[in-house]
Write a protein that holds these residues in place. Structure first.
Motif: not given
Length: 171
Positions: A106-111
């Protein structure tokens, strides 16, 4: 079987029936004993060796013991292990490793979503969310109006919502 051997088997049945019935009653109880007696005598008869036996009582006893052993093995194999389920105690717990992997995804998608924003939109979003600045403070700092700050925040939120929705559908 000849008539003589049939008569001999019938006489043997009458003399040994009670002994075998007591044997099974002591081991399995009154309800199941008669069926096991019948099965033991049927095994003896199916063997076809009754006329040639020197000691049919010993064969009958051994056959009865083997029948009990077979039954115990069959019962043991058919029993499943049952564990009681207590909703409060045994509630499903998602493994921490899975949570960490999902969080990283999720953090990668957010970034990725943040990187696709324009520089100004990303900056407005970060000032509001990371520095906890109000729209008025951001407007003064960047030299733009409050409506432009709202516009950039809306763009950022729409882009993030789409990215995280796509991530949750794909994951």
């Amino acid at each position: 079987m000849t008539r003589d051997s049939t008569a001999a088997f019938a006489a043997f049945y009458r003399t040994e029936h009670e002994r075998l019935l007591r044997f099974f009653r002591r081991r399995v109880g009154r309800d199941e004993a008669p069926d096991l007696v019948q099965e033991t005598f049927a095994r003896l008869l199916r063997s076809g060796a009754f006329e040639r036996m020197e000691n049919p009582q010993a064969y009958l006893t051994r056959s009865a013991r083997n029948l009990l052993i077979d039954r115990a093995r069959r019962d043991k194999q058919s029993q499943g292990v049952v564990f009681p389920f207590d909703e409060g105690c045994d509630a499903h717990v998602c493994p921490e490793q899975t949570w960490r992997i999902e969080e990283a995804d999720m953090r990668r998608a957010y970034g990725r979503a943040l990187r696709t924003m324009s520089r100004r939109t990303r900056r407005v979003f970060m000032m509001h969310r990371m520095r906890r600045m109000t729209y008025t403070e951001i407007a003064k700092h960047l030299g733009i109006g409050d409506k432009r700050v709202q516009h950039h925040m809306n763009l950022a939120l729409v882009r993030l919502r789409r990215a995280l929705t796509a991530w949750s559908v794909a994951g």
